[in-house]
Scaffold this active site. Structure first.
Site, mmCIF file in Angstrom:
data_model
loop_
_atom_site.group_PDB
_atom_site.id
_atom_site.type_symbol
_atom_site.label_atom_id
_atom_site.label_comp_id
_atom_site.label_asym_id
_atom_site.label_seq_id
_atom_site.Cartn_x
_atom_site.Cartn_y
_atom_site.Cartn_z
ATOM 1 N N GLU A 230 -4.270 -3.443 12.082
ATOM 2 C CA GLU A 230 -3.645 -2.134 12.268
ATOM 3 C C GLU A 230 -2.398 -2.228 13.145
ATOM 4 O OE1 GLU A 230 -4.329 1.107 11.058
ATOM 5 O OE2 GLU A 230 -5.385 -0.148 9.607
ATOM 6 N N HIS B 105 -9.248 5.229 12.243
ATOM 7 C CA HIS B 105 -8.803 4.253 11.246
ATOM 8 C C HIS B 105 -7.501 3.636 11.710
ATOM 9 C CE1 HIS B 105 -7.552 3.363 6.771
ATOM 10 N NE2 HIS B 105 -7.277 2.368 7.584
ATOM 11 N N HIS C 146 1.029 -1.275 11.515
ATOM 12 C CA HIS C 146 1.522 0.037 11.947
ATOM 13 C C HIS C 146 2.072 0.043 13.379
ATOM 14 C CE1 HIS C 146 -0.096 1.913 8.327
ATOM 15 N NE2 HIS C 146 -1.241 1.298 8.545
#
Length: 214
Positions: free
Chosen positions: A109, A53, A113
């Site tokens: 992502e 993920h 992040h």
């Protein structure tokens, strides 16, 4: 309260709520179990192995998100790298063609992040690190070898203890509303070399009920 005091309070709150660029204290590799995920959302493909993920830098006091929105995501063009990523980090809601063509999941992502650790890892290193960490444990086979198999229900304590025996640290477990195992978070220290117990794990509460591994 005076205007100057209000300004000071606002500044303090702003600093407390703003992410600190590059100041992560630990890293969490979040692995999705596609069978459960695809019962919640429509999927174009459903692998029967844990997929990535994300790889999330974080600290104990402030949630780190979108640390540098100005940093661009440059799309991968190398065919082998794209296939390696798609095998381990697929966008389950998209076909392989759409996933590789648009790379929307990887971009999201990375922007959310990956930019929070870009002082240590550039884009290429960030994605390579995520794949390396995911491959390190071969979690599905390791769980099976430790007596955790699909189609059975296990206590949260059993899952936690088993995963710690495999990885060296207590995980962060996430379940669906039907208490099916959805995600496993594995946490690493700031060097990303040593597994640690995940801080403030969700742990599929309440912990006194079983969790199905579908």
């Amino acid at each position: 309260m005076s205007k100057s005091q209000l300004t000071s309070v606002f500044f303090i709150l702003l600093c407390a709520l703003s992410p600190i660029y590059g100041a992560f204290e630990y890293m969490q590799l979040v692995l999705t179990w596609p069978i459960t995920f695809c019962r919640i959302k429509h999927c174009e493909r459903t692998p029967t192995n844990f997929t990535i993920h994300g790889l999330w830098p974080d600290n104990h006091t402030t949630m780190l998100n979108y640390c540098d929105r100005s940093k661009p995501y440059n799309m991968f063009t190398d065919g082998k790298k794209k296939n390696d990523l798609d095998e381990r980090w697929p966008d389950l809601t998209k076909t392989k063609f759409d996933s590789l063509d648009k790379q929307a999941f990887w971009k999201d992502e990375y922007v959310k992040h990956g930019t929070c650790c870009s002082d240590k890892f550039d884009r290429e290193q960030y994605f390579d690190l995520a794949m390396t960490l995911r491959d390190k444990f071969d979690l599905l086979s390791s769980l099976r070898n430790h007596g955790i198999s699909r189609g059975f229900s296990y206590t949260v304590q059993n899952l936690n203890n088993t995963i710690k025996a495999i990885t060296g640290g207590f995980p962060n477990l996430t379940c669906s509303r039907l208490r099916e195992l959805k995600e496993i978070g594995i946490c690493f220290d700031e060097t990303v070399k040593n597994v640690i117990d995940c801080p403030n794990p969700k742990t599929c509460k309440p912990t006194n009920k079983g969790v199905m591994f579908p």
